[in-house]
Design a protein around this motif. Structure first.
Motif, PDB file in Angstrom:
ATOM      1  N   ALA A  95       0.849  -1.114   0.072  1.00  0.00           N
ATOM      2  CA  ALA A  95      -0.043  -0.012   0.011  1.00  0.00           C
ATOM      3  C   ALA A  95       0.893   1.307   0.020  1.00  0.00           C
ATOM      4  O   ALA A  95       0.991   1.923   0.877  1.00  0.00           O
ATOM      5  CB  ALA A  95      -0.901  -0.118   1.145  1.00  0.00           C
ATOM      6  N   TYR A  96       1.791   1.317  -0.988  1.00  0.00           N
ATOM      7  CA  TYR A  96       2.743   2.446  -1.219  1.00  0.00           C
ATOM      8  C   TYR A  96       2.079   4.085  -0.986  1.00  0.00           C
ATOM      9  O   TYR A  96       2.522   4.733  -0.507  1.00  0.00           O
ATOM     10  CB  TYR A  96       3.303   2.272  -2.675  1.00  0.00           C
ATOM     11  N   PHE A  97       1.085   4.195  -1.706  1.00  0.00           N
ATOM     12  CA  PHE A  97       0.464   5.603  -1.351  1.00  0.00           C
ATOM     13  C   PHE A  97       0.001   5.665   0.009  1.00  0.00           C
ATOM     14  O   PHE A  97       0.358   6.818   0.490  1.00  0.00           O
ATOM     15  CB  PHE A  97      -1.001   5.715  -2.162  1.00  0.00           C
ATOM     16  N   LEU A  98      -0.539   4.915   0.864  1.00  0.00           N
ATOM     17  CA  LEU A  98      -0.913   4.861   2.147  1.00  0.00           C
ATOM     18  C   LEU A  98       0.450   5.065   3.178  1.00  0.00           C
ATOM     19  O   LEU A  98       0.325   5.859   3.994  1.00  0.00           O
ATOM     20  CB  LEU A  98      -1.949   4.039   2.620  1.00  0.00           C
ATOM     21  N   LEU A  99       1.186   4.365   2.831  1.00  0.00           N
ATOM     22  CA  LEU A  99       2.601   4.405   3.276  1.00  0.00           C
ATOM     23  C   LEU A  99       3.378   5.779   3.274  1.00  0.00           C
ATOM     24  O   LEU A  99       3.711   6.441   4.162  1.00  0.00           O
ATOM     25  CB  LEU A  99       3.519   3.180   2.629  1.00  0.00           C
ATOM     26  N   SER A 100       3.460   6.233   1.924  1.00  0.00           N
ATOM     27  CA  SER A 100       3.875   7.677   1.725  1.00  0.00           C
ATOM     28  C   SER A 100       3.039   8.630   2.403  1.00  0.00           C
ATOM     29  O   SER A 100       3.645   9.589   3.006  1.00  0.00           O
ATOM     30  CB  SER A 100       3.906   7.713   0.226  1.00  0.00           C
ATOM     31  N   LEU A 101       1.574   8.582   2.390  1.00  0.00           N
ATOM     32  CA  LEU A 101       0.874   9.438   2.968  1.00  0.00           C
ATOM     33  C   LEU A 101       1.197   9.499   4.602  1.00  0.00           C
ATOM     34  O   LEU A 101       1.171  10.681   4.994  1.00  0.00           O
ATOM     35  CB  LEU A 101      -0.592   9.348   2.417  1.00  0.00           C
ATOM     36  N   ASN A 102       1.160   8.389   5.302  1.00  0.00           N
ATOM     37  CA  ASN A 102       1.330   8.151   6.361  1.00  0.00           C
ATOM     38  C   ASN A 102       2.620   8.775   6.771  1.00  0.00           C
ATOM     39  O   ASN A 102       2.670   9.627   7.868  1.00  0.00           O
ATOM     40  CB  ASN A 102       1.338   6.984   6.978  1.00  0.00           C
ATOM     41  N   ILE A 103       3.593   8.552   6.288  1.00  0.00           N
ATOM     42  CA  ILE A 103       5.210   9.215   6.671  1.00  0.00           C
ATOM     43  C   ILE A 103       5.101  10.342   6.371  1.00  0.00           C
ATOM     44  O   ILE A 103       5.448  11.175   7.278  1.00  0.00           O
ATOM     45  CB  ILE A 103       6.266   8.221   5.846  1.00  0.00           C
ATOM     46  N   GLY A 104       4.657  10.901   5.171  1.00  0.00           N
ATOM     47  CA  GLY A 104       4.901  12.371   4.978  1.00  0.00           C
ATOM     48  C   GLY A 104       3.978  13.267   5.995  1.00  0.00           C
ATOM     49  O   GLY A 104       4.561  14.211   6.265  1.00  0.00           O
ATOM     50  N   LEU A 105       2.845  12.964   6.033  1.00  0.00           N
ATOM     51  CA  LEU A 105       2.032  13.662   6.748  1.00  0.00           C
ATOM     52  C   LEU A 105       2.196  13.793   8.263  1.00  0.00           C
ATOM     53  O   LEU A 105       2.282  14.830   8.964  1.00  0.00           O
ATOM     54  CB  LEU A 105       0.282  13.423   6.560  1.00  0.00           C
ATOM     55  N   SER A 106       2.812  12.764   8.696  1.00  0.00           N
ATOM     56  CA  SER A 106       3.119  12.446  10.328  1.00  0.00           C
ATOM     57  C   SER A 106       4.464  13.188  10.380  1.00  0.00           C
ATOM     58  O   SER A 106       4.179  14.197  11.485  1.00  0.00           O
ATOM     59  CB  SER A 106       3.433  11.070  10.541  1.00  0.00           C
ATOM     60  N   VAL A 107       5.256  13.313   9.549  1.00  0.00           N
ATOM     61  CA  VAL A 107       6.555  14.155   9.819  1.00  0.00           C
ATOM     62  C   VAL A 107       6.163  15.601   9.707  1.00  0.00           C
ATOM     63  O   VAL A 107       6.622  16.410  10.415  1.00  0.00           O
ATOM     64  CB  VAL A 107       7.598  13.496   8.927  1.00  0.00           C
ATOM     65  N   ILE A 108       5.622  15.858   8.555  1.00  0.00           N
ATOM     66  CA  ILE A 108       5.193  17.411   8.280  1.00  0.00           C
ATOM     67  C   ILE A 108       4.324  18.107   9.468  1.00  0.00           C
ATOM     68  O   ILE A 108       4.637  18.980   9.946  1.00  0.00           O
ATOM     69  CB  ILE A 108       4.892  17.573   6.869  1.00  0.00           C
ATOM     70  N   LEU A 109       3.229  17.441   9.444  1.00  0.00           N
ATOM     71  CA  LEU A 109       2.301  17.979  10.546  1.00  0.00           C
ATOM     72  C   LEU A 109       2.868  17.847  11.914  1.00  0.00           C
ATOM     73  O   LEU A 109       2.240  18.655  12.732  1.00  0.00           O
ATOM     74  CB  LEU A 109       0.662  17.178  10.210  1.00  0.00           C
ATOM     75  N   GLY A 110       3.410  16.757  12.233  1.00  0.00           N
ATOM     76  CA  GLY A 110       3.994  16.433  13.593  1.00  0.00           C
ATOM     77  C   GLY A 110       5.177  17.648  13.873  1.00  0.00           C
ATOM     78  O   GLY A 110       4.820  18.277  14.909  1.00  0.00           O
ATOM     79  N   LEU A 111       5.723  17.803  12.912  1.00  0.00           N
ATOM     80  CA  LEU A 111       6.668  19.219  13.169  1.00  0.00           C
ATOM     81  C   LEU A 111       6.019  20.598  13.266  1.00  0.00           C
ATOM     82  O   LEU A 111       6.004  21.361  14.183  1.00  0.00           O
ATOM     83  CB  LEU A 111       7.763  19.173  11.945  1.00  0.00           C
ATOM     84  N   ALA A 112       4.967  20.734  12.346  1.00  0.00           N
ATOM     85  CA  ALA A 112       4.110  21.987  12.407  1.00  0.00           C
ATOM     86  C   ALA A 112       3.355  21.977  13.683  1.00  0.00           C
ATOM     87  O   ALA A 112       3.243  22.884  14.233  1.00  0.00           O
ATOM     88  CB  ALA A 112       3.153  21.937  11.419  1.00  0.00           C
ATOM     89  N   ALA A 113       2.778  21.024  14.072  1.00  0.00           N
ATOM     90  CA  ALA A 113       2.322  20.998  15.384  1.00  0.00           C
ATOM     91  C   ALA A 113       3.055  21.008  16.751  1.00  0.00           C
ATOM     92  O   ALA A 113       2.703  22.064  17.505  1.00  0.00           O
ATOM     93  CB  ALA A 113       1.522  19.671  15.729  1.00  0.00           C
ATOM     94  N   THR A 114       4.225  20.702  16.654  1.00  0.00           N
ATOM     95  CA  THR A 114       5.222  20.776  17.698  1.00  0.00           C
ATOM     96  C   THR A 114       5.693  22.314  17.738  1.00  0.00           C
ATOM     97  O   THR A 114       5.567  22.960  18.676  1.00  0.00           O
ATOM     98  CB  THR A 114       6.565  20.007  17.448  1.00  0.00           C
ATOM     99  N   TRP A 115       5.811  22.862  16.392  1.00  0.00           N
ATOM    100  CA  TRP A 115       6.181  24.208  16.446  1.00  0.00           C
ATOM    101  C   TRP A 115       4.941  25.018  16.857  1.00  0.00           C
ATOM    102  O   TRP A 115       5.200  26.129  17.708  1.00  0.00           O
ATOM    103  CB  TRP A 115       6.488  24.815  15.041  1.00  0.00           C
ATOM    104  N   GLY A 116       3.725  25.002  16.515  1.00  0.00           N
ATOM    105  CA  GLY A 116       2.671  25.551  16.707  1.00  0.00           C
ATOM    106  C   GLY A 116       2.391  25.589  18.327  1.00  0.00           C
ATOM    107  O   GLY A 116       2.045  26.809  18.937  1.00  0.00           O
ATOM    108  N   GLY A 117       2.444  24.577  18.853  1.00  0.00           N
ATOM    109  CA  GLY A 117       2.487  24.517  20.485  1.00  0.00           C
ATOM    110  C   GLY A 117       3.605  25.193  20.995  1.00  0.00           C
ATOM    111  O   GLY A 117       3.360  25.815  22.128  1.00  0.00           O
ATOM    112  N   TYR A 118       4.955  25.294  20.705  1.00  0.00           N
ATOM    113  CA  TYR A 118       5.733  26.042  21.320  1.00  0.00           C
ATOM    114  C   TYR A 118       5.878  27.500  20.907  1.00  0.00           C
ATOM    115  O   TYR A 118       5.763  28.426  21.900  1.00  0.00           O
ATOM    116  CB  TYR A 118       7.071  25.714  20.614  1.00  0.00           C
TER     117      TYR A 118
END
Length: 126
Positions: A95-118
């Motif tokens: 499931a390469y699309f879901l794999l890419s989506l999960n990795i990409g969104l988790s890293v990008i949104l995780g970093l954005a959310a951490t920055w947002g909270g900070y």
């Protein structure tokens, strides 16, 4: 020894919260995408940003709070080991699309959310 108790207590509540919340979310979405773990990871990143901001700018948290909340709770609540296993399962299922989506969104949104909270705490503490 008291440091270990703060970490252990936070870990217990973080793990139980992750288990309950990710399961609750996943049950309510009919998808192969690991949405429960995904949402918990992003929320945990935002919470970690808030905690880091409070530690750095607001002077309201002690080292015991850091151990309880950041190391214990967030360390157990954010589930990147589960994240890795979910990605391995998506990879195994080709499931390469879901794999890419999960990795990409988790890293990008995780970093954005951490920055947002900070940034939120930094802005409010001025």
């Amino acid at each position: 020894m008291s440091n270990l108790l703060f970490v252990a207590l936070g870990s217990m509540f973080g793990g139980v919260s992750r288990y309950w919340l990710s399961g609750f979310i996943q049950k309510n979405f009919d998808t192969a995408f690991p949405v429960g773990v995904f949402i918990v990871n992003i929320a945990g990143c935002f919470l970690m940003g808030i905690i880091a901001g409070l530690l750095a700018h607001a002077n309201v948290l002690t080292n015991n709070h850091r151990l309880l909340l950041a190391v214990g709770f967030c360390g157990s609540f954010t589930t990147f080991s589960t994240f890795s296993l979910d990605n391995l399962q998506l990879l195994s299922a080709k499931a390469y699309f879901l794999l890419s989506l999960n990795i990409g969104l988790s890293v990008i949104l995780g970093l954005a959310a951490t920055w947002g909270g900070y940034y939120l705490v930094q802005s409010l503490s001025k």
